[in-house]
Design an enzyme around this catalytic site. Sequence first.
Site, PDB file in Angstrom:
ATOM      1  N   THR A  82       6.133 -96.229 -54.902  1.00 31.19           N
ATOM      2  CA  THR A  82       6.133 -97.008 -53.664  1.00 31.19           C
ATOM      3  C   THR A  82       5.226 -98.231 -53.675  1.00 31.19           C
ATOM      4  O   THR A  82       5.682 -99.343 -53.411  1.00 31.19           O
ATOM      5  CB  THR A  82       5.737 -96.087 -52.496  1.00 31.19           C
ATOM      6  OG1 THR A  82       6.698 -95.037 -52.430  1.00 31.19           O
ATOM      7  CG2 THR A  82       5.718 -96.843 -51.178  1.00 31.19           C
ATOM      8  N   ASP A  84      12.685 -91.386 -48.271  1.00 35.84           N
ATOM      9  CA  ASP A  84      11.783 -90.900 -49.318  1.00 35.84           C
ATOM     10  C   ASP A  84      11.212 -89.511 -48.980  1.00 35.84           C
ATOM     11  O   ASP A  84      11.223 -88.610 -49.823  1.00 35.84           O
ATOM     12  CB  ASP A  84      10.639 -91.899 -49.508  1.00 35.84           C
ATOM     13  CG  ASP A  84       9.658 -91.471 -50.571  1.00 35.84           C
ATOM     14  OD1 ASP A  84       9.975 -91.608 -51.767  1.00 35.84           O
ATOM     15  OD2 ASP A  84       8.571 -90.972 -50.218  1.00 35.84           O
ATOM     16  N   HIS A 119      11.841 -86.130 -51.227  1.00 28.16           N
ATOM     17  CA  HIS A 119      10.818 -85.293 -51.878  1.00 28.16           C
ATOM     18  C   HIS A 119      10.952 -83.836 -51.454  1.00 28.16           C
ATOM     19  O   HIS A 119      10.913 -82.921 -52.263  1.00 28.16           O
ATOM     20  CB  HIS A 119       9.407 -85.762 -51.490  1.00 28.16           C
ATOM     21  CG  HIS A 119       8.973 -87.006 -52.180  1.00 28.16           C
ATOM     22  ND1 HIS A 119       8.813 -87.078 -53.538  1.00 28.16           N
ATOM     23  CD2 HIS A 119       8.644 -88.235 -51.695  1.00 28.16           C
ATOM     24  CE1 HIS A 119       8.396 -88.302 -53.864  1.00 28.16           C
ATOM     25  NE2 HIS A 119       8.299 -89.020 -52.761  1.00 28.16           N
ATOM     26  N   ASP A 126      12.663 -99.415 -52.584  1.00 27.44           N
ATOM     27  CA  ASP A 126      11.650 -99.583 -53.632  1.00 27.44           C
ATOM     28  C   ASP A 126      11.989 -98.828 -54.922  1.00 27.44           C
ATOM     29  O   ASP A 126      11.634 -99.254 -56.013  1.00 27.44           O
ATOM     30  CB  ASP A 126      10.261 -99.177 -53.121  1.00 27.44           C
ATOM     31  CG  ASP A 126      10.218 -97.792 -52.486  1.00 27.44           C
ATOM     32  OD1 ASP A 126      11.285 -97.205 -52.210  1.00 27.44           O
ATOM     33  OD2 ASP A 126       9.098 -97.281 -52.259  1.00 27.44           O
ATOM     34  N   HIS A 127      12.665 -97.696 -54.817  1.00 30.68           N
ATOM     35  CA  HIS A 127      12.978 -96.846 -55.981  1.00 30.68           C
ATOM     36  C   HIS A 127      13.943 -95.770 -55.514  1.00 30.68           C
ATOM     37  O   HIS A 127      14.155 -95.594 -54.310  1.00 30.68           O
ATOM     38  CB  HIS A 127      11.703 -96.186 -56.532  1.00 30.68           C
ATOM     39  CG  HIS A 127      10.946 -95.436 -55.464  1.00 30.68           C
ATOM     40  ND1 HIS A 127      11.395 -94.243 -54.951  1.00 30.68           N
ATOM     41  CD2 HIS A 127       9.816 -95.740 -54.790  1.00 30.68           C
ATOM     42  CE1 HIS A 127      10.561 -93.848 -54.003  1.00 30.68           C
ATOM     43  NE2 HIS A 127       9.600 -94.743 -53.871  1.00 30.68           N
TER      44      HIS A 127
HETATM   45  P1  AMP Z   1       5.252 -92.153 -52.526  1.00 31.13           P
HETATM   46  O1  AMP Z   1       4.118 -91.236 -52.851  1.00 31.13           O
HETATM   47  O2  AMP Z   1       5.448 -93.171 -53.612  1.00 31.13           O
HETATM   48  O3  AMP Z   1       6.486 -91.411 -52.180  1.00 31.13           O
HETATM   49  O4  AMP Z   1       4.791 -92.977 -51.257  1.00 31.13           O
HETATM   50  C1  AMP Z   1       5.462 -92.982 -50.007  1.00 31.13           C
HETATM   51  C2  AMP Z   1       4.450 -93.065 -48.900  1.00 31.13           C
HETATM   52  O5  AMP Z   1       3.721 -94.291 -48.945  1.00 31.13           O
HETATM   53  C3  AMP Z   1       5.018 -93.091 -47.504  1.00 31.13           C
HETATM   54  O6  AMP Z   1       5.417 -91.829 -47.061  1.00 31.13           O
HETATM   55  C4  AMP Z   1       3.882 -93.657 -46.699  1.00 31.13           C
HETATM   56  O7  AMP Z   1       3.063 -92.615 -46.206  1.00 31.13           O
HETATM   57  C5  AMP Z   1       3.088 -94.466 -47.692  1.00 31.13           C
HETATM   58  N1  AMP Z   1       3.097 -95.879 -47.301  1.00 31.13           N
HETATM   59  C6  AMP Z   1       4.163 -96.684 -47.291  1.00 31.13           C
HETATM   60  N2  AMP Z   1       3.842 -97.923 -46.857  1.00 31.13           N
HETATM   61  C7  AMP Z   1       2.521 -97.905 -46.599  1.00 31.13           C
HETATM   62  C8  AMP Z   1       1.587 -98.879 -46.130  1.00 31.13           C
HETATM   63  N3  AMP Z   1       1.965-100.132 -45.839  1.00 31.13           N
HETATM   64  N4  AMP Z   1       0.294 -98.511 -46.013  1.00 31.13           N
HETATM   65  C9  AMP Z   1      -0.078 -97.263 -46.301  1.00 31.13           C
HETATM   66  N5  AMP Z   1       0.751 -96.286 -46.745  1.00 31.13           N
HETATM   67  C10 AMP Z   1       2.030 -96.601 -46.888  1.00 31.13           C
HETATM   68 ZN    ZN Z   2       8.706 -95.208 -52.141  1.00 28.76          ZN
HETATM   69 ZN    ZN Z   3       8.152 -91.016 -52.651  1.00 29.04          ZN
END
Ligand code: AMP
Ligand code: ZN
Ligand code: ZN
Length: 387
Positions: free
Chosen positions: A58, A181, A185, A228-229
Amino acid sequence: ALLLLSLNAATPETHYTVIVSLDGFRWDYPDMYKTPNLDRMAADGVKAVMLPSYPASTFPNHYTLATGLVPDHHGIINNTFWDVKNRRQYSMGDSATRNNPEYYLGEPIWITAQKQGVKTGNMYWVGSDIAIKKSHPTYYRPWNAKPFLTFEQRIDTVLTWLQKPEPERPRLIMLYFEEPDGSGHHNGPCSLPTGAVVQHMDSLVGVLRKKIEALPFGKDINLIVTSDHGMTDISPERVVNINDYVKPEWCEVIDGRTPTSIFSKPEYRDSICNALKKAAHIRVWKKEEIPAELHYGSSDRIGDIVVAPELGWQFTDVARDTKGAHGYFPQSPDMQVMFRAIGPDFKRGYISGGFVNVDIYPLLSHLLQIVPEKTDGQFERIKEILR
Ligand code: AMP
Ligand code: ZN
Ligand code: ZN
């Protein structure tokens, strides 16, 4: 003449652009689930499969979409990483490090735009609430501000920005949603609950489109919906434990999961590599030997050894409530993302051959008629989707 035209940012012919990220929206969700609104966008505009940058997670990829730089060049090389200079871990989940502008290299599109007199609005895009180059989007909302806005409230806030009087109105709006997302998960990409969330996100795209088109200048607004992915299935049976191969005393720091960066004690570098080469379902490289197509390995935040699991494999025990993951190679179809675009500047009913997400920054610069910074993106590769 071209340059003059580009500098004149406020010409009436410049259209508005709204770009939406639906986090973790895999390219083939519209083939798996009912997404009538995204299907209608494909019919009325452009449909494509877009490749993320490595690693497919992300923070690296939202910041790539904003800057046109691969993570290796913009500095956010993973959702967490070891900050060698200050000897501490950066983590997207720790606001003290997440909000520290010093981690964010390159120039997000909202800054490039504002330097050239173009206002921007931003709802929760990675980096938008951080004082990168000491500035923020014209309109934005801090991720930590209470209350945390619902999806509907985000759409309504964006609409209030678009309803501002012309001189205050943002020309570029970026809008973020953390689904599908979360569901991907929790339930895996191929599951009834994820299907339901995908369908809900699709209906929100429909709501947003309808509200945009109802504005008096609705026909002047481009709408891009992407991600994003992707997401892939994981299982407790597909786990590799690095500690079964590497002795802790060989390493200074081990950080990150997909991939894992190892900062080795120099005298043990070869021992670590040789030990890990015995493990199945992982790839291990010395930093300088990472395949060029991953564009990964020049940042000092990447360890001198990088260990990457194969698609669907994990380095730590899979929590029982986690069935999906990402962070794998962009070349794996499961990591690739949905892309749709409609509006005055886009072709209609056009299926693109695909592109990489570093090209979004030059695309947005073109749509806004601003002069882009030099990036890893290439307008030449993506311009085929324009009218
Ligand atoms: P991932 O661990 O790669 O799945 O990250 C996804 C998570 O990133 C989301 O569920 C959000 O909680 C967090 N996230 C997304 N955008 C933001 C942001 N602008 N600031 C802080 N956290 C974020
Ligand atoms: Zn993501
Ligand atoms: Zn994720």
